[in-house]
Design a protein around this motif. Structure first.
Motif, PDB file in Angstrom:
ATOM      1  N   LEU A 110      -6.390  11.804   0.479  1.00 22.78           N
ATOM      2  CA  LEU A 110      -5.526  10.893   1.210  1.00 22.78           C
ATOM      3  C   LEU A 110      -6.295   9.650   1.663  1.00 22.78           C
ATOM      4  N   ASP A 111      -7.519   9.835   2.133  1.00 22.20           N
ATOM      5  CA  ASP A 111      -8.341   8.685   2.535  1.00 22.20           C
ATOM      6  C   ASP A 111      -8.582   7.760   1.344  1.00 22.20           C
ATOM      7  N   ALA A 112      -8.826   8.357   0.168  1.00 19.22           N
ATOM      8  CA  ALA A 112      -9.040   7.537  -1.033  1.00 19.22           C
ATOM      9  C   ALA A 112      -7.773   6.770  -1.394  1.00 19.22           C
ATOM     10  N   PHE A 113      -6.617   7.414  -1.254  1.00 12.37           N
ATOM     11  CA  PHE A 113      -5.341   6.749  -1.531  1.00 12.37           C
ATOM     12  C   PHE A 113      -5.130   5.564  -0.590  1.00 12.37           C
ATOM     13  N   LEU A 114      -5.384   5.769   0.700  1.00 12.75           N
ATOM     14  CA  LEU A 114      -5.189   4.701   1.684  1.00 12.75           C
ATOM     15  C   LEU A 114      -6.144   3.540   1.427  1.00 12.75           C
ATOM     16  N   THR A 115      -7.382   3.864   1.026  1.00 15.96           N
ATOM     17  CA  THR A 115      -8.355   2.808   0.709  1.00 15.96           C
ATOM     18  C   THR A 115      -7.889   1.985  -0.476  1.00 15.96           C
ATOM     19  N   GLU A 116      -7.429   2.665  -1.537  1.00 19.01           N
ATOM     20  CA  GLU A 116      -6.960   1.954  -2.731  1.00 19.01           C
ATOM     21  C   GLU A 116      -5.695   1.141  -2.431  1.00 19.01           C
ATOM     22  N   ARG A 117      -4.824   1.699  -1.592  1.00 21.37           N
ATOM     23  CA  ARG A 117      -3.596   0.972  -1.248  1.00 21.37           C
ATOM     24  C   ARG A 117      -3.913  -0.293  -0.467  1.00 21.37           C
ATOM     25  N   ALA A 118      -4.894  -0.222   0.416  1.00 18.49           N
ATOM     26  CA  ALA A 118      -5.247  -1.375   1.239  1.00 18.49           C
ATOM     27  C   ALA A 118      -5.792  -2.530   0.410  1.00 18.49           C
ATOM     28  N   ARG A 119      -6.395  -2.220  -0.733  1.00 15.20           N
ATOM     29  CA  ARG A 119      -6.956  -3.295  -1.548  1.00 15.20           C
ATOM     30  C   ARG A 119      -6.202  -3.478  -2.863  1.00 15.20           C
ATOM     31  N   ASP A 120      -4.965  -2.952  -2.902  1.00 13.07           N
ATOM     32  CA  ASP A 120      -4.132  -3.067  -4.116  1.00 13.07           C
ATOM     33  C   ASP A 120      -4.870  -2.541  -5.343  1.00 13.07           C
ATOM     34  N   GLY A 121      -5.529  -1.409  -5.141  1.00 10.79           N
ATOM     35  CA  GLY A 121      -6.326  -0.823  -6.224  1.00 10.79           C
ATOM     36  C   GLY A 121      -5.573   0.261  -6.973  1.00 10.79           C
ATOM     37  N   ALA A 122      -6.258   1.387  -7.228  1.00  9.74           N
ATOM     38  CA  ALA A 122      -5.730   2.444  -8.088  1.00  9.74           C
ATOM     39  C   ALA A 122      -4.771   3.350  -7.330  1.00  9.74           C
ATOM     40  N   SER A 123      -3.625   2.802  -6.937  1.00  7.69           N
ATOM     41  CA  SER A 123      -2.613   3.576  -6.219  1.00  7.69           C
ATOM     42  C   SER A 123      -1.249   2.947  -6.464  1.00  7.69           C
ATOM     43  N   ALA A 124      -0.213   3.717  -6.149  1.00 11.17           N
ATOM     44  CA  ALA A 124       1.154   3.203  -6.288  1.00 11.17           C
ATOM     45  C   ALA A 124       2.060   4.044  -5.400  1.00 11.17           C
ATOM     46  N   GLU A 125       3.215   3.471  -5.030  1.00 15.69           N
ATOM     47  CA  GLU A 125       4.210   4.180  -4.225  1.00 15.69           C
ATOM     48  C   GLU A 125       5.572   4.053  -4.869  1.00 15.69           C
ATOM     49  N   GLY A 126       6.403   5.074  -4.649  1.00 12.80           N
ATOM     50  CA  GLY A 126       7.753   5.053  -5.184  1.00 12.80           C
ATOM     51  C   GLY A 126       7.880   5.938  -6.411  1.00 12.80           C
ATOM     52  N   LEU A 127       9.095   6.363  -6.698  1.00  8.39           N
ATOM     53  CA  LEU A 127       9.327   7.298  -7.790  1.00  8.39           C
ATOM     54  C   LEU A 127       9.043   6.678  -9.156  1.00  8.39           C
ATOM     55  N   ALA A 128       9.507   5.461  -9.394  1.00 12.66           N
ATOM     56  CA  ALA A 128       9.320   4.838 -10.716  1.00 12.66           C
ATOM     57  C   ALA A 128       7.841   4.660 -11.068  1.00 12.66           C
ATOM     58  N   PRO A 129       7.003   4.096 -10.181  1.00 10.82           N
ATOM     59  CA  PRO A 129       5.580   3.975 -10.517  1.00 10.82           C
ATOM     60  C   PRO A 129       4.908   5.334 -10.714  1.00 10.82           C
ATOM     61  N   ALA A 130       5.328   6.333  -9.916  1.00  8.75           N
ATOM     62  CA  ALA A 130       4.739   7.666 -10.064  1.00  8.75           C
ATOM     63  C   ALA A 130       5.070   8.253 -11.431  1.00  8.75           C
ATOM     64  N   VAL A 131       6.334   8.114 -11.846  1.00 10.78           N
ATOM     65  CA  VAL A 131       6.750   8.623 -13.153  1.00 10.78           C
ATOM     66  C   VAL A 131       5.990   7.921 -14.267  1.00 10.78           C
ATOM     67  N   SER A 132       5.855   6.603 -14.175  1.00 23.26           N
ATOM     68  CA  SER A 132       5.144   5.835 -15.194  1.00 23.26           C
ATOM     69  C   SER A 132       3.701   6.298 -15.320  1.00 23.26           C
ATOM     70  N   ALA A 133       3.053   6.557 -14.172  1.00 23.42           N
ATOM     71  CA  ALA A 133       1.655   6.992 -14.196  1.00 23.42           C
ATOM     72  C   ALA A 133       1.528   8.407 -14.763  1.00 23.42           C
ATOM     73  N   LEU A 134       2.465   9.292 -14.438  1.00 23.22           N
ATOM     74  CA  LEU A 134       2.425  10.652 -14.964  1.00 23.22           C
ATOM     75  C   LEU A 134       2.667  10.670 -16.470  1.00 23.22           C
TER      76      LEU A 134
END
Length: 367
Positions: free
Chosen positions: A252-276
């Motif tokens: 979770l800390d890694a996710f928050l770090t990546e989200r803060a710098r627009d890095g390797a993270s995403a939110e929402g169903l569509a981006p999650a599906v695309s990544a999977l």
């Protein structure tokens, strides 16, 4: 949370019957076994209405309520396919409501959520009620259990039970500590919870190996542990409520770090599906919404999921079905060996209840 415990289930062909049932044997109920069977009969009708085959229903009927040796409140998760039991798991708590589903994919998310937070721990209860002196008569009794919370509620961990003369306690406590460390190391314990007599437990805590001492939490009282239930269950319930396992906190800390710098993270169903779809998800974060209305389309393979039927068909996939989003996401996570972290909404609100930590960030294209 790693979902490898579900791999054997997904290796089997569907369709699946998925049943979640309260199988508690409440002493206040005159005939608890009959009550379990009444609840099952109501679910059997739901399976029949969804087209479940007779053999799969018979396989469920032969399994529900088989946990007569598990005391206290709990439940069962039963999965069958083609007349055979595919997976059986004891639930640490009764399901919020009894449910039954028959479909192409097993309904595994309620089971996954009951495995959370998955904290490896060591519980120790030091029993002593005599004079606080090593020349006193009597014995110090040590009860200990290593386990993973909350599964230890219904699946007891390794137990240690020893009695030691008070006169030998100062010396013996160091030996007990080394024994406890050996058991704790096998499951990479992150919390050591110690209860009991303040004087006797203090001697033990101060003689624990250095590797265990930073993880110690002492608690007052202990409460009686029912036979077959987790040692210090009620104290552990309070201590671990709303807490994530250390491994999940790091994700979770890694996710928050990546989200803060627009890095390797995403939110929402569509981006999650695309990544999977592309096998890029390292961990998926989920706000648990059991009644989520979101649906996805799924093909035969784990990475074959999409928001629209036509997207899958455009890839040449002909066998598609509309599924609950959480069922399709769970299969994709297991199939791509990604992890899942269930995050309370009050701790972190996620768009559409879903976020992903990616294995790698998109590489910016060069003009």
């Amino acid at each position: 949370m790693r979902l490898s415990f579900l791999e054997p289930l997904y290796k089997q062909p569907g369709p699946f019957a998925s049943v979640y049932l309260d199988t508690s044997r409440d002493a206040a109920i005159e005939d608890p076994d009959a009550a379990v069977q009444r609840r099952w009969r109501r679910l059997r009708g739901a399976l029949m209405s969804e087209g479940a085959d007779r053999d799969s229903i018979t396989a469920v009927a032969g399994t529900v309520g088989s946990d007569t040796d598990v005391p206290g409140t709990h439940g069962q998760a039963v999965f069958t396919a083609h007349g055979h039991l595919a997976l059986l798991d004891e639930l640490p708590a009764p399901p919020a409501r009894d449910t039954a589903h028959f479909g192409t994919l097993p309904d595994t998310m309620p089971l996954i959520v009951q495995h959370a937070p998955g904290i490896p721990y060591l519980a120790v209860h030091v029993h002593y009620g005599g004079r606080h002196s090593t020349d006193a008569t009597g014995t110090v009794r040590i009860e200990a259990e290593v386990g993973t919370w909350p599964l230890t509620k219904v699946t007891p961990g390794h137990r240690l039970d020893e009695e030691i003369p008070v006169a030998d306690w100062t010396r013996a406590a160091r030996e007990v500590g080394r024994e406890l460390e050996g058991h704790a190391r096998r499951i990479d314990v992150e919390t050591v919870v110690v209860a009991g007599d303040v004087w006797a437990r203090g001697i033990l805590v101060h003689r624990l190996p250095a590797a265990l001492r930073p993880h110690v939490t002492t608690v007052q009282g202990a409460g009686e542990s029912a036979p077959g239930r987790a040692l210090l269950e009620h104290r552990l319930e309070s201590l671990f409520e709303g807490r994530l396992a250390a491994h999940d906190r790091a994700l979770l800390d890694a996710f928050l770090t990546e989200r803060a710098r627009d890095g390797a993270s995403a939110e929402g169903l569509a981006p999650a599906v695309s990544a999977l779809q592309r096998g890029r998800v390292k961990a998926l974060f989920l706000n648990n919404h059991p009644e989520s209305p979101f649906r996805l389309w799924a093909g035969p393979e784990p990475g074959q999921l999409a928001l629209a039927e036509q997207e899958l068909r455009s890839y040449g996939i002909h066998e598609v079905s509309e599924e609950r989003a959480d069922s399709a996401l769970a299969r994709a996570l297991v199939g791509t060996r990604a992890e899942l972290v269930v995050v309370p909404e009050q701790k972190l609100w996620l768009s559409e209840g879903v976020g992903v930590l990616l294995r790698y960030a998109d590489t910016p294209s060069r003009a």
